[in-house]
Design a protein around this motif. Structure first.
Motif, PDB file in Angstrom:
ATOM      1  N   ARG A 134       0.852  -1.193   0.000  1.00 57.53           N
ATOM      2  CA  ARG A 134       0.000   0.000   0.000  1.00 57.53           C
ATOM      3  C   ARG A 134       0.883   1.237   0.000  1.00 57.53           C
ATOM      4  NH1 ARG A 134      -4.234   1.847   4.837  1.00 57.53           N
ATOM      5  NH2 ARG A 134      -5.383   3.401   3.612  1.00 57.53           N
ATOM      6  N   LEU A 135       0.541   2.201  -0.820  1.00 55.88           N
ATOM      7  CA  LEU A 135       1.269   3.462  -0.875  1.00 55.88           C
ATOM      8  C   LEU A 135       0.240   4.579  -0.811  1.00 55.88           C
ATOM      9  CD1 LEU A 135       4.336   4.340  -1.394  1.00 55.88           C
ATOM     10  CD2 LEU A 135       3.549   4.963  -3.664  1.00 55.88           C
ATOM     11  N   LEU A 136       0.313   5.398   0.235  1.00 56.72           N
ATOM     12  CA  LEU A 136      -0.663   6.476   0.369  1.00 56.72           C
ATOM     13  C   LEU A 136       0.024   7.797   0.688  1.00 56.72           C
ATOM     14  CD1 LEU A 136      -1.328   7.249   3.661  1.00 56.72           C
ATOM     15  CD2 LEU A 136      -2.164   4.914   3.571  1.00 56.72           C
ATOM     16  N   GLU A 137      -0.520   8.863   0.139  1.00 57.75           N
ATOM     17  CA  GLU A 137      -0.070  10.207   0.461  1.00 57.75           C
ATOM     18  C   GLU A 137      -0.983  10.755   1.548  1.00 57.75           C
ATOM     19  OE1 GLU A 137       0.543  12.791  -2.845  1.00 57.75           O
ATOM     20  OE2 GLU A 137       1.577  11.258  -4.025  1.00 57.75           O
ATOM     21  N   TYR A 138      -0.374  11.341   2.563  1.00 56.52           N
ATOM     22  CA  TYR A 138      -1.134  11.734   3.754  1.00 56.52           C
ATOM     23  C   TYR A 138      -0.769  13.150   4.168  1.00 56.52           C
ATOM     24  CZ  TYR A 138      -3.467  11.037   8.266  1.00 56.52           C
ATOM     25  OH  TYR A 138      -4.323  11.125   9.335  1.00 56.52           O
ATOM     26  N   SER A 139      -1.772  13.971   4.395  1.00 55.95           N
ATOM     27  CA  SER A 139      -1.548  15.334   4.874  1.00 55.95           C
ATOM     28  C   SER A 139      -1.295  15.312   6.373  1.00 55.95           C
ATOM     29  CB  SER A 139      -2.764  16.214   4.568  1.00 55.95           C
ATOM     30  OG  SER A 139      -2.967  16.319   3.179  1.00 55.95           O
ATOM     31  N   ILE A 140      -0.257  16.015   6.816  1.00 60.11           N
ATOM     32  CA  ILE A 140       0.109  16.020   8.228  1.00 60.11           C
ATOM     33  C   ILE A 140      -0.420  17.288   8.888  1.00 60.11           C
ATOM     34  CG2 ILE A 140       2.005  15.929   9.884  1.00 60.11           C
ATOM     35  CD1 ILE A 140       3.723  14.695   7.736  1.00 60.11           C
ATOM     36  N   GLU A 141      -1.341  17.116   9.808  1.00 61.89           N
ATOM     37  CA  GLU A 141      -1.800  18.255  10.593  1.00 61.89           C
ATOM     38  C   GLU A 141      -0.915  18.464  11.812  1.00 61.89           C
ATOM     39  OE1 GLU A 141      -5.934  17.561  11.481  1.00 61.89           O
ATOM     40  OE2 GLU A 141      -6.553  18.636   9.669  1.00 61.89           O
ATOM     41  N   SER A 142      -0.294  17.372  12.271  1.00 64.66           N
ATOM     42  CA  SER A 142       0.575  17.433  13.448  1.00 64.66           C
ATOM     43  C   SER A 142       1.626  16.342  13.325  1.00 64.66           C
ATOM     44  CB  SER A 142      -0.250  17.222  14.719  1.00 64.66           C
ATOM     45  OG  SER A 142       0.600  16.945  15.822  1.00 64.66           O
ATOM     46  N   PRO A 143       2.871  16.605  13.743  1.00 67.85           N
ATOM     47  CA  PRO A 143       3.904  15.558  13.708  1.00 67.85           C
ATOM     48  C   PRO A 143       3.611  14.410  14.663  1.00 67.85           C
ATOM     49  CG  PRO A 143       4.693  17.497  14.888  1.00 67.85           C
ATOM     50  CD  PRO A 143       3.384  17.878  14.261  1.00 67.85           C
ATOM     51  N   LEU A 144       2.612  14.572  15.521  1.00 68.13           N
ATOM     52  CA  LEU A 144       2.287  13.528  16.492  1.00 68.13           C
ATOM     53  C   LEU A 144       1.940  12.209  15.821  1.00 68.13           C
ATOM     54  CD1 LEU A 144       1.812  12.759  19.462  1.00 68.13           C
ATOM     55  CD2 LEU A 144      -0.542  13.571  19.203  1.00 68.13           C
ATOM     56  N   ILE A 145       1.305  12.252  14.641  1.00 70.65           N
ATOM     57  CA  ILE A 145       0.927  11.022  13.962  1.00 70.65           C
ATOM     58  C   ILE A 145       2.160  10.200  13.594  1.00 70.65           C
ATOM     59  CG2 ILE A 145       0.784  12.239  11.746  1.00 70.65           C
ATOM     60  CD1 ILE A 145      -1.089   9.055  12.808  1.00 70.65           C
ATOM     61  N   LEU A 146       3.227  10.863  13.146  1.00 70.07           N
ATOM     62  CA  LEU A 146       4.449  10.134  12.797  1.00 70.07           C
ATOM     63  C   LEU A 146       5.115   9.563  14.040  1.00 70.07           C
ATOM     64  CD1 LEU A 146       6.012  12.438  10.062  1.00 70.07           C
ATOM     65  CD2 LEU A 146       4.397  10.556   9.814  1.00 70.07           C
ATOM     66  N   GLN A 147       5.061  10.308  15.145  1.00 67.07           N
ATOM     67  CA  GLN A 147       5.622   9.808  16.396  1.00 67.07           C
ATOM     68  C   GLN A 147       4.867   8.568  16.864  1.00 67.07           C
ATOM     69  OE1 GLN A 147       8.279  11.133  16.989  1.00 67.07           O
ATOM     70  NE2 GLN A 147       8.250  13.324  16.594  1.00 67.07           N
ATOM     71  N   LYS A 148       3.556   8.553  16.695  1.00 65.01           N
ATOM     72  CA  LYS A 148       2.763   7.388  17.096  1.00 65.01           C
ATOM     73  C   LYS A 148       3.091   6.172  16.232  1.00 65.01           C
ATOM     74  CE  LYS A 148      -1.270   9.540  19.262  1.00 65.01           C
ATOM     75  NZ  LYS A 148      -2.749   9.700  19.209  1.00 65.01           N
ATOM     76  N   ILE A 149       3.258   6.397  14.928  1.00 68.58           N
ATOM     77  CA  ILE A 149       3.635   5.293  14.049  1.00 68.58           C
ATOM     78  C   ILE A 149       5.003   4.752  14.453  1.00 68.58           C
ATOM     79  CG2 ILE A 149       4.292   4.696  11.680  1.00 68.58           C
ATOM     80  CD1 ILE A 149       2.091   6.620  10.725  1.00 68.58           C
ATOM     81  N   GLY A 150       5.958   5.651  14.692  1.00 69.35           N
ATOM     82  CA  GLY A 150       7.297   5.217  15.106  1.00 69.35           C
ATOM     83  C   GLY A 150       7.266   4.427  16.394  1.00 69.35           C
ATOM     84  N   ALA A 151       6.534   4.913  17.396  1.00 68.35           N
ATOM     85  CA  ALA A 151       6.451   4.204  18.676  1.00 68.35           C
ATOM     86  C   ALA A 151       5.755   2.859  18.521  1.00 68.35           C
ATOM     87  CB  ALA A 151       5.722   5.063  19.698  1.00 68.35           C
ATOM     88  N   SER A 152       4.724   2.784  17.671  1.00 69.53           N
ATOM     89  CA  SER A 152       4.017   1.524  17.454  1.00 69.53           C
ATOM     90  C   SER A 152       4.931   0.479  16.836  1.00 69.53           C
ATOM     91  CB  SER A 152       2.806   1.759  16.552  1.00 69.53           C
ATOM     92  OG  SER A 152       1.867   2.605  17.178  1.00 69.53           O
ATOM     93  N   LEU A 153       5.853   0.899  15.980  1.00 71.98           N
ATOM     94  CA  LEU A 153       6.819  -0.021  15.386  1.00 71.98           C
ATOM     95  C   LEU A 153       7.847  -0.481  16.412  1.00 71.98           C
ATOM     96  CD1 LEU A 153       7.234   1.858  12.006  1.00 71.98           C
ATOM     97  CD2 LEU A 153       6.203  -0.404  12.306  1.00 71.98           C
ATOM     98  N   VAL A 154       8.278   0.421  17.275  1.00 74.42           N
ATOM     99  CA  VAL A 154       9.239   0.060  18.328  1.00 74.42           C
ATOM    100  C   VAL A 154       8.639  -0.975  19.274  1.00 74.42           C
ATOM    101  CG1 VAL A 154      10.432   0.928  20.389  1.00 74.42           C
ATOM    102  CG2 VAL A 154      10.548   2.214  18.247  1.00 74.42           C
ATOM    103  N   TYR A 155       7.382  -0.819  19.629  1.00 80.66           N
ATOM    104  CA  TYR A 155       6.743  -1.679  20.631  1.00 80.66           C
ATOM    105  C   TYR A 155       6.029  -2.890  20.026  1.00 80.66           C
ATOM    106  CZ  TYR A 155       7.500   1.605  24.476  1.00 80.66           C
ATOM    107  OH  TYR A 155       8.071   2.395  25.451  1.00 80.66           O
ATOM    108  N   GLN A 156       6.245  -3.163  18.737  1.00 78.58           N
ATOM    109  CA  GLN A 156       5.472  -4.234  18.108  1.00 78.58           C
ATOM    110  C   GLN A 156       5.700  -5.598  18.752  1.00 78.58           C
ATOM    111  OE1 GLN A 156       7.136  -5.693  14.094  1.00 78.58           O
ATOM    112  NE2 GLN A 156       7.832  -3.574  14.186  1.00 78.58           N
TER     113      GLN A 156
END
Length: 215
Positions: free
Chosen positions: A112-134
């Motif tokens: 899947r490849l999607l383009e996403y508008s960022i309203e806040s950098p928090l979404i990327l931080q959540k994705i990063g943390a979710s990968l760390v804690y998988q």
């Protein structure tokens, strides 16, 4: 991100798992040129993996994401889908600008490849943390359990970040200046990974495009 770059990335990720481009003689290429690449330790930077060190690991991931994606308004998220709907709890459907799917060429699964508008950098931080804690759902501080391989792409600078799990990540840069800035900033974590590989009797192969290892 130009249409050409977008297509190049999609084609290559469809043909092979992204970590394959970080080993031996296979390279992710942009405009037929090798990308600049480095791999760094995350939780493996510390002697033991504990709740405390994973918290520190998430801090490193936040710093890395901020360094690559600060001031961006749109990103691309690529994901190898084996378990469905893992991004659903993280993303706002109204902010998805473009969403495409392809069958993987090297195994059963979907890219899947999607383009996403960022309203806040928090979404990327959540994705990063979710990968760390998988692999540590019992220590997960309220983030979704994200196990599908997920890749974050800077549209403007053409930088690709792959956090494969708590252990470490790969960064691919089209431009040498971005590669040099990031390797300078995160040098201790890059050197930590290199030391670990040498202790496993790998030979270090250096080039202008980064460091590779061979037995």
């Amino acid at each position: 991100m130009t249409h050409s770059f977008n297509q190049q990335v999609f084609d290559q990720l469809q043909a092979a798992y992204i970590s394959d481009y970080a080993t031996e003689d296979r390279y992710l290429t942009f405009d037929q040129q090798r990308s600049y690449h480095f791999r760094m330790n995350l939780s493996y930077y510390y002697e033991n993996i504990t709740a405390k060190t994973l918290t520190k690991t998430v801090g490193i991931v936040r710093e890395l994401i901020d360094s690559i994606f600060s001031d961006e308004q749109t990103i691309v998220i690529a994901q190898y889908i084996y378990q469905r709907k893992q991004l659903k709890k993280l993303l706002d459907p109204s902010l998805i600008r473009l969403d495409r799917f392809r069958s993987l060429l090297f195994e059963q699964g979907t890219l899947r490849l999607l383009e996403y508008s960022i309203e806040s950098p928090l979404i990327l931080q959540k994705i990063g943390a979710s990968l760390v804690y998988q692999d540590f759902s019992n220590l997960n501080p309220g983030y979704p359990h994200l196990v599908n391989p997920t890749i974050l792409i800077n549209l403007r600078k053409e930088i690709i970040l792959h956090i494969y799990d708590d252990r470490g990540c790969d960064v691919f840069c089209k431009e040498e200046r971005d590669y040099l800035a990031l390797t300078n900033q995160f040098q201790p974590y890059i050197e930590s990974y290199t030391r670990d590989m040498m202790q496993l009797d790998y030979t270090v192969l250096t080039s202008p495009y980064g460091v590779r290892f061979t037995k």
